[in-house]
Enzyme design. Structure first.
Site, PDB file in Angstrom:
ATOM      1  N   ASP A   1      33.461  59.782  36.083  1.00 42.97           N
ATOM      2  CA  ASP A   1      33.565  59.056  37.347  1.00 42.97           C
ATOM      3  C   ASP A   1      34.950  58.479  37.626  1.00 42.97           C
ATOM      4  O   ASP A   1      35.105  57.601  38.478  1.00 42.97           O
ATOM      5  CB  ASP A   1      32.501  57.943  37.390  1.00 42.97           C
ATOM      6  CG  ASP A   1      31.123  58.520  37.686  1.00 42.97           C
ATOM      7  OD1 ASP A   1      31.052  59.455  38.513  1.00 42.97           O
ATOM      8  OD2 ASP A   1      30.137  58.063  37.086  1.00 42.97           O
TER       9      ASP A   1
ATOM     10  N   ASP B   1      26.872  65.040  41.984  1.00 43.86           N
ATOM     11  CA  ASP B   1      27.789  63.933  42.292  1.00 43.86           C
ATOM     12  C   ASP B   1      29.213  64.220  41.810  1.00 43.86           C
ATOM     13  O   ASP B   1      30.192  63.720  42.360  1.00 43.86           O
ATOM     14  CB  ASP B   1      27.329  62.624  41.619  1.00 43.86           C
ATOM     15  CG  ASP B   1      25.840  62.460  41.486  1.00 43.86           C
ATOM     16  OD1 ASP B   1      25.127  63.475  41.423  1.00 43.86           O
ATOM     17  OD2 ASP B   1      25.380  61.316  41.423  1.00 43.86           O
TER      18      ASP B   1
END
Ligand code: GLY
Length: 404
Positions: free
Chosen positions: A116, A174
Site C-alpha cells: 500500500d 485494490d
C-alpha cells in the site's frame, strides 16, 4: 484596401472572442460551491484537531474516532485530502497543514511489508511534490518506490499484496491503485524496471481477476513456481463470486490510470468495459451510490458504500478525457457528485469528527467499518471535485468560502 482592413478587423475581433471563450470560466453551480466549502471547513477544523502521524481513519460504532498511525494503509489519505483542499481553495493555511501532516509519514518510505505504499506515499508526498515542486518531498518518494518494487515477483509478474493469510501469493484488485506510484516513479527516477513491473502487474490482473461480464474477483492467489493463478475469491466482498463495489471501483480507476501512462488500448478497453458493468448495473440505485456489494443479499435494504462512489466518480472523470465520447462518463460522475452534495451523504458542519462524507463500508464480512465516514472516501471525493472543476474550467479559488 478598406475592404481588406474591414476583413482584418473582423478577423481580429473573432480571434479575440474565440480566445476569451477558451479562457472563459464556467460559473459553478450551488451544489459544487457547497461541497467545496464544506470540505474546506471540515478539513480546516480536522487539521487543528488531530496530530501529524495519527490521523482520522473512520468512526467506530461507539462514536469515537479511529485513528491511523503511519503504518496504517490509509495514513496517506488525510495529508492528501489537505493538499486537494488547498488546491481547491487556495487557502495557504491548508497548504502549511498539508506539509506538516505529510512530513510526519517520513518512516513509510522504508516499509517493505505492505503493497500500500502507493496509497500511503503517493497520496501524501506525491501530491505535495506535484503541487509545490519542492524537492524535499522527492527522496521519500524515491525510496518508497524502491521499497514497493521489492514486492514484485518476476515469475508471477505481479506485486504481492498481503503478507498475512493462507494464500501463497495474494494479489488484490485494490493493488491496481499502487502501480500509479510505480508508473510515475519509473519516469521521475529513470527506472524502466518499475514501468515494466507496473505494466506486467496490470496485464496479469487483467488476465486473471476478471470474469466474462468484466466484474472482478477481490483476491487472486498465484503459485510462485508455475506463476499460475491457483485461487480466486474474496476477503471483503459478500461472496467469492460477487461484485464487491469498491473492488469494481479500484479496477476502473486502475485501468483508466494505466492507460494514461502506457497508452495501451487494451487497458482503455478494459476500463470502458468495467465502466459499462458499473453504469448499467440493474441493482445500482437511482442516486448512483452503490450498495457495498452489487450482489449483497438484502438489496434494496443493503448499506451503501460512498467510498466506492467517490473512487468511481474520480475514475470516470479521468476516463471522460481519454475518449471522444466521454460525455457519458462525465455526466455519470456529475450525478454521483450531486448526490453526495445532499444532506443524506455530506456531513453537517462540525459533525462526524470533521470527516466530509458519511456512509461508507470498509469490510462488511469482518464487521469492520460498517456504515461510517472513511478517509479514502473523502480523499477520492476531493480528487473528483478537482477533476470536475478542471474539466469545466471552474476556478473554485475564486469562489468565496462564506458558507460552511
Ligand atoms: N484496500 C483495502 C480496501 O479497499 O478496503
Amino acid at each position: 484596401m478598406k475592404k481588406r482592413l474591414g476583413t482584418c478587423c473582423a478577423f481580429v475581433v473573432l480571434l479575440g472572442l474565440g480566445q476569451s471563450l477558451v479562457n472563459a470560466q464556467s460559473t459553478p453551480e450551488d451544489w459544487l460551491i457547497k461541497s467545496k466549502n464544506r470540505a474546506v471547513y471540515q478539513l480546516t477544523k480536522a487539521a487543528e484537531t488531530y496530530k501529524p502521524g495519527m490521523t482520522p481513519r473512520s468512526v467506530e460504532p461507539d462514536g469515537s474516532v479511529r485513528l491511523a498511525p503511519c503504518r496504517d494503509w490509509t495514513s496517506g489519505f488525510f495529508p492528501g485530502s489537505l493538499w486537494y483542499a488547498y488546491e481547491l481553495s487556495g487557502n495557504k493555511k491548508l497548504a502549511a497543514q498539508a506539509g506538516r501532516f505529510t512530513l510526519a509519514l517520513d518512516s513509510v518510505q522504508h516499509f517493505t511489508f505492505t503493497h500500500d505504499l502507493g496509497f500511503m506515499l503517493f497520496c501524501s508526498y506525491g501530491n505535495a511534490y506535484r503541487i509545490t515542486g519542492n524537492k524535499q518531498y522527492l527522496k521519500p518518494l524515491e525510496n518508497g518506490a524502491a521499497s514497493l518494487y521489492t514486492r514484485y515477483n518476476k515469475r508471477v509478474k505481479a506485486i504481492r499484496s498481503w503478507d498475512f493469510g493462507e494464500w501463497q501469493f495474494p494479489v488484490i484488485i485494490d493493488n491496481m491503485m499502487n502501480i500509479d506510484f510505480l508508473f510515475w516513479a519509473a519516469k521521475q527516477f529513470n527506472k524502466p524496471a518499475y514501468f515494466q513491473a507496473a505494466d506486467n502487474h496490470a496485464n496479469t490482473t487483467m488476465r486473471n481477476h476478471f470474469r466474462k461480464d468484466y466484474s472482478s474477483y477481490h483476491v487472486v492467489s498465484y503459485d510462485t513456481i508455475s506463476g499460475k493463478a491457483i485461487h480466486k475469491g474474496t476477503f471483503q466482498g459478500y461472496a467469492d463470486n460477487s461484485a464487491w463495489a469498491r473492488g469494481q471501483a479500484w479496477g476502473l480507476y486502475g485501468f483508466t490510470m494505466s492507460y494514461g501512462y502506457t497508452k495501451e488500448k487494451k487497458f482503455l478497453a478494459q476500463a470502458e468495459h468495467i465502466a459499462a458493468f458499473i453504469m448499467n448495473h440493474p441493482r445500482l440505485p437511482k442516486d448512483k451510490i452503490p450498495y457495498w456489494d452489487y450482489d449483497a443479499p438484502n438489496i434494496p435494504n443493503a448499506l451503501r458504500d460512498v467510498s466506492a462512489a467517490t473512487i468511481t466518480a474520480s475514475a470516470l472523470l479521468e476516463l471522460s478525457t481519454q475518449v471522444t465520447d466521454g460525455d457519458k462518463y462525465f455526466k455519470f460522475a456529475e450525478q454521483i457528485l450531486k448526490s453526495l452534495s445532499s444532506d443524506k451523504y455530506l456531513a453537517a458542519p462540525g459533525s462526524e469528527h470533521y470527516f466530509i462524507l458519511k456512509h461508507s463500508v470498509g469490510a462488511f464480512p469482518n464487521k469492520s467499518e460498517v456504515d461510517t465516514p472513511i478517509n479514502y472516501a473523502d480523499y477520492y471525493y476531493l480528487e473528483a471535485l478537482k477533476r470536475y472543476a478542471d474539466i469545466k474550467k471552474i476556478d473554485l479559488k475564486l469562489v468565496a468560502s462564506t458558507t460552511k
